[in-house]
Design a protein around this motif. Structure first.
Motif, PDB file in Angstrom:
ATOM      1  N   TYR A 172       0.838  -1.200   0.000  1.00 32.91           N
ATOM      2  CA  TYR A 172       0.000   0.000   0.000  1.00 32.91           C
ATOM      3  C   TYR A 172       0.871   1.247   0.000  1.00 32.91           C
ATOM      4  N   PRO A 175      -3.395  -3.517   9.324  1.00 29.63           N
ATOM      5  CA  PRO A 175      -3.166  -4.202   8.041  1.00 29.63           C
ATOM      6  C   PRO A 175      -2.553  -5.581   8.250  1.00 29.63           C
ATOM      7  N   CYS A 231      -4.121   4.359   2.720  1.00 28.06           N
ATOM      8  CA  CYS A 231      -3.609   3.010   2.449  1.00 28.06           C
ATOM      9  C   CYS A 231      -4.199   2.506   1.131  1.00 28.06           C
ATOM     10  N   LYS A 257       0.433   5.929   0.175  1.00 30.20           N
ATOM     11  CA  LYS A 257      -0.433   7.078   0.407  1.00 30.20           C
ATOM     12  C   LYS A 257      -0.569   7.894  -0.871  1.00 30.20           C
TER      13      LYS A 257
END
Length: 341
Positions: A149, A193, A158, A151
């Protein structure tokens, strides 16, 4: 596996048997992973050993003519220090083709081994080297890409990188595989996560290497279930599906994986072993252009393939070579131990 009892503390909800099934049933004692699983230590038949020696010699000579002397080359393991863009460009001018690429690039999240890019720059960069990999891949070859992931400013915190990259190359996306794990970052204002993705690409969607029988899962809940007098499940096991449960390479006191190196981003051998088995055959050439600690290299050599790795940083190259030599020593000790019995 032996269960470990947990003392109950009724003053804490998570430590109460009425709320926590782990406390009620006990937990499995932690078993740290080995330097390499025994499945990567098995001896090869003499006929395969001979073919591997010949293939390694041929591949090494082909690479020398287009890439020069490698940082390290021995026993089916070839590693070059340098930028993947230039190395792939030079490789495309040779006759050598890659059967399978397995890699995990930087995620553009500020790690020590990456330079900051805007999201668009990152997408363009990935698209460029992905298409270079396509160019050097065999017609029936595959490409497995592990990504997490990042930004996206003012859009998302994410954002799964597959959303940004899935169609940015000439490869055909066959499917997404979810790799889930237990340990990971803890968060307070969002869910913790616990997964990353593997994108399974092929060059020709009508013809590609896929060895399902080599990766079947023998842990079938109802192995003897029948329909119309015939067993429902393949005798070798079930298809492992597109959700894979493999533990991460862990750190920490008493819980650190033995396969852990000093590289900060290391995927486990168990995951890459399954990919190698599924998407390649013995003596095939397997590439990792972001070689890192060379998990791809260890699994490839342990399964009778030829490994080619590219790594930009010299210190990571040194870590990878040290790890490979440790693996080969363990493999030799495994052979000798088997011969005693």
């Amino acid at each position: 596996m032996r269960k470990v009892s947990i003392p109950e503390d009724n003053s804490r909800k998570i430590a109460s048997k009425s709320h926590n099934s782990y406390v009620q049933e006990g937990i499995d004692s932690h078993q740290s992973t080995q330097v390499a699983p025994s499945s990567l230590l098995q001896p090869f038949p003499e006929s395969l050993e001979g073919r591997l020696v010949s293939q390694f010699k041929l591949v090494k000579e082909q690479l020398k003519s287009c890439l020069g002397e490698p940082f390290y080359a021995d026993a089916g393991f070839i590693l070059y220090e340098g930028d993947l863009t230039q190395l792939l460009s030079n490789l495309s001018k040779s006759t050598l083709k890659i059967d399978l690429t397995i890699t995990s690039p930087p995620y553009n999240i500020g790690k020590e081994y990456e330079k900051p890019m805007s999201v668009n720059e990152y997408i363009d960069w990935c698209s460029s080297w992905m298409n270079q990999i396509y160019e050097v891949t065999e017609p029936n070859g595959s490409f497995w890409l592990n990504v997490g992931y990042l930004k996206v400013p003012n859009k998302g915190l994410c954002v799964p990188i597959p959303y940004l990259l899935w169609n940015k190359s000439l490869f055909y996306l066959l499917q997404e595989v979810v790799w889930k794990y237990g340990a990971g970052v803890s968060t307070k204002y969002r869910l913790s996560p616990r997964n990353e993705k593997w994108l399974f690409y092929v060059k020709n969607f009508q013809e590609y290497t896929f060895n399902l029988d080599d990766i079947r899962d023998p842990n079938v809940k109802y192995p003897n279930q029948k329909k119309n007098g015939k067993y429902r499940c393949n005798p070798l096991g079930k298809n492992p599906s597109d959700v894979w449960d493999f533990p991460k390479v862990t750190t920490g006191k008493k819980r650190s994986s033995r396969e852990r190196t000093e590289h900060p981003a290391q995927f486990p051998l168990g995951v890459v072993e399954r990919v190698v088995k599924a998407s390649s055959n013995t003596t095939d050439v397997i590439l990792d252009p972001f070689a890192g600690s060379c998990s791809t290299g260890i699994a490839s050599v342990g399964l009778g393939r030829i490994f080619l790795g590219f790594e930009l940083r010299k210190d990571y190259c040194e870590i990878a070579v040290e790890r490979f030599n440790r693996f080969m020593k363990q493999r030799q000790e495994f052979f000798e131990q088997k011969e005693l019995f």
